[in-house]
Design an enzyme around this catalytic site. Structure first.
Site, PDB file in Angstrom:
ATOM      1  N   LYS A 183       0.847  -1.202   0.000  1.00  0.00           N
ATOM      2  CA  LYS A 183       0.000   0.000   0.000  1.00  0.00           C
ATOM      3  C   LYS A 183       0.882   1.253   0.000  1.00  0.00           C
ATOM      4  CE  LYS A 183      -3.307  -3.095   0.882  1.00  0.00           C
ATOM      5  NZ  LYS A 183      -4.174  -3.717  -0.086  1.00  0.00           N
TER       6      LYS A 183
HETATM    7  C1  LIG Z   1      -4.978  -4.993   0.867  1.00  0.00           C
HETATM    8  C2  LIG Z   1      -6.416  -4.890   1.135  1.00  0.00           C
HETATM    9  C3  LIG Z   1      -6.977  -5.336   2.339  1.00  0.00           C
HETATM   10  C4  LIG Z   1      -6.198  -6.130   3.339  1.00  0.00           C
HETATM   11  O1  LIG Z   1      -5.290  -5.360   4.054  1.00  0.00           O
HETATM   12  P1  LIG Z   1      -4.387  -6.070   5.159  1.00  0.00           P
HETATM   13  O2  LIG Z   1      -3.789  -4.935   5.884  1.00  0.00           O
HETATM   14  O3  LIG Z   1      -3.384  -6.904   4.420  1.00  0.00           O
HETATM   15  O4  LIG Z   1      -5.302  -6.899   6.001  1.00  0.00           O
HETATM   16  C5  LIG Z   1      -8.306  -5.077   2.593  1.00  0.00           C
HETATM   17  N1  LIG Z   1      -9.078  -4.467   1.681  1.00  0.00           N
HETATM   18  C6  LIG Z   1      -8.598  -4.073   0.496  1.00  0.00           C
HETATM   19  C7  LIG Z   1      -9.496  -3.359  -0.465  1.00  0.00           C
HETATM   20  C8  LIG Z   1      -7.254  -4.288   0.173  1.00  0.00           C
HETATM   21  O5  LIG Z   1      -6.793  -3.917  -1.032  1.00  0.00           O
END
Ligand SMILES: *Cc1c(COP(=O)(O)O)cnc(C)c1O
Length: 379
Positions: A183
């Site tokens: 992210k």
């Molecule tokens: C990456 C992602 C998640 C999961 O995030 P984590 O921190 O790995 O649990 C949840 N929702 C969306 C839309 C994502 O792209």
């Protein structure tokens, strides 16, 4: 060969220095001084009543649903075209995920699809800011209000994006962020819940810590108060090591986002006349955080062959994201044709803050050549 990775986390000396300070302190675990400082900084940055630092966005989604009272037999409408964490979270609380199809132009949850899926068992909606682009919150909030439903914003990919001038993460009364390594800002793994409701924030914080308050705080009390476990909580705390990294990353958000924006603008320039793909569409009332740069290939283009060509040249690429309802785990007979079609035709090309202008040009050139080579029989 110059390898151009699909993703790369911008973690460097400043983050290392912050971690070093935690090592020298006496509290590397969660809900310590760094975690608390991060929570204050997040609440201030986003202008929300409370921010809870958590181990992941999945944890934030799970605790959101618990705090909002979703449980067995309830239906929760979720965006279909996404990493399927929202539907997983609905299943964590033994509720039923109901998959809503998406807009063909943005990939975000289609408000009309949501309205059509509301039943007497529906309790809420989880909207997703698809790979960094906010959904249609004005319409979604209106539907939620009309039917008395909760609305959660999954802003996992959207830190830094905006919708009608408001930051992603504040577009519903409860929002979930991810700080996973893929992210925009990251602590490797990590997440947060942002809310306008301080009582909900308090409940979530307690449940993220086994159902007792901060052990770091209790150790400082004079005397020996013994905390009691009021309920069966979880261990969803973000470590103070992660929090220290995120404090630095939050300070760099503007600069990192600027670089992702520049990459997206350059891709747009280089590829806008390419007939074999559709570029990401950003409606005028919102901005993108560019967690991914996802193009849609014309029908007939052999996506696997295009991807193989790029990878053979050291250029990272991927399928983008998922049509949730097609994942075997959910065993649903629902259909979401737009999401299914995007799932088949999307291609994510390198997007991160460290890409050089030369690399962006090489990706665009290689992509054009691969598209020509695998355009399909009708061309
Ligand atoms: C990456 C992602 C998640 C999961 O995030 P984590 O921190 O790995 O649990 C949840 N929702 C969306 C839309 C994502 O792209």
């Amino acid at each position: 060969m110059d390898v151009i990775p699909l993703v790369h986390a911008s973690l460097g000396e400043r983050e290392l220095a912050a971690v070093k300070e935690v090592f020298a302190s006496d509290w590397p675990a969660g809900q310590g001084p760094r975690g608390k400082a991060l929570e204050r900084e997040l609440a201030e940055h986003f202008g929300v009543a409370d921010a809870v630092a958590l181990s992941s966005c999945a944890a934030a989604l799970h605790l959101s649903l618990l705090a909002l009272g979703a449980g067995p037999g309830d239906e929760v409408i979720v965006a279909d075209f996404t990493f399927p964490a929202p539907a997983h979270a609905v299943r964590y609380v033994d509720a039923v995920p109901v998959f809503a199809d998406v807009r063909a132009d943005t990939g975000t949850i289609a408000p009309q699809a949501v309205a059509d899926l509301v039943t007497p068992r529906t309790v809420g909606i989880i909207a997703v800011d698809t790979v960094g682009l906010p959904a249609d919150y004005a319409e979604l909030q209106e539907i939620a209000d009309r039917h008395g439903l909760f609305l959660i914003e999954d802003a996992a990919c959207a830190v830094g994006a905006t919708y009608r001038g408001r930051p992603a993460g504040t577009l519903a009364s409860v929002a979930c962020l991810s700080f996973h390594g893929r992210k925009g800002i990251t602590s490797g793994e990590g997440g947060a819940l942002l809310t306008t409701d301080p009582a909900l924030g308090g409940t979530v914080r307690l449940r993220s810590s086994f159902g007792i308050g901060s052990i770091a705080d209790q150790a400082k009390v004079i005397g020996l108060p013994i905390p009691e476990f009021a309920e069966i909580g979880f261990n969803y705390k973000l470590s103070d090591i992660g929090a220290a990294i995120l404090q630095v990353q939050l300070g760099r958000l503007g600069a990192l986002l600027e670089r992702r924006n520049a990459v997206a603008a350059r891709y747009h320039e280089l590829l806008k006349d390419e007939e074999l793909i559709t570029l990401p569409h950003v409606p005028a009332d919102r901005t993108h955080a560019w967690q991914s740069y996802m193009v849609t290939l014309e029908p007939g283009v052999d996506r696997a062959a295009v991807a193989a060509d790029l990878r053979a040249q050291g250029i990272g690429c991927g399928h983008g994201t998922w049509a949730s309802h097609l994942q075997p785990a959910y065993k649903t007979d629902q259909t979401c044709p737009v999401s299914a079609d995007l799932f088949r035709r999307s291609l994510a090309i390198p997007m991160h803050a460290e890409l050089t202008p030369g690399q962006v040009e090489r990706v665009a050139e290689a992509l054009r050549a691969a598209l020509r080579a695998h355009a399909g029989p009708e061309r």
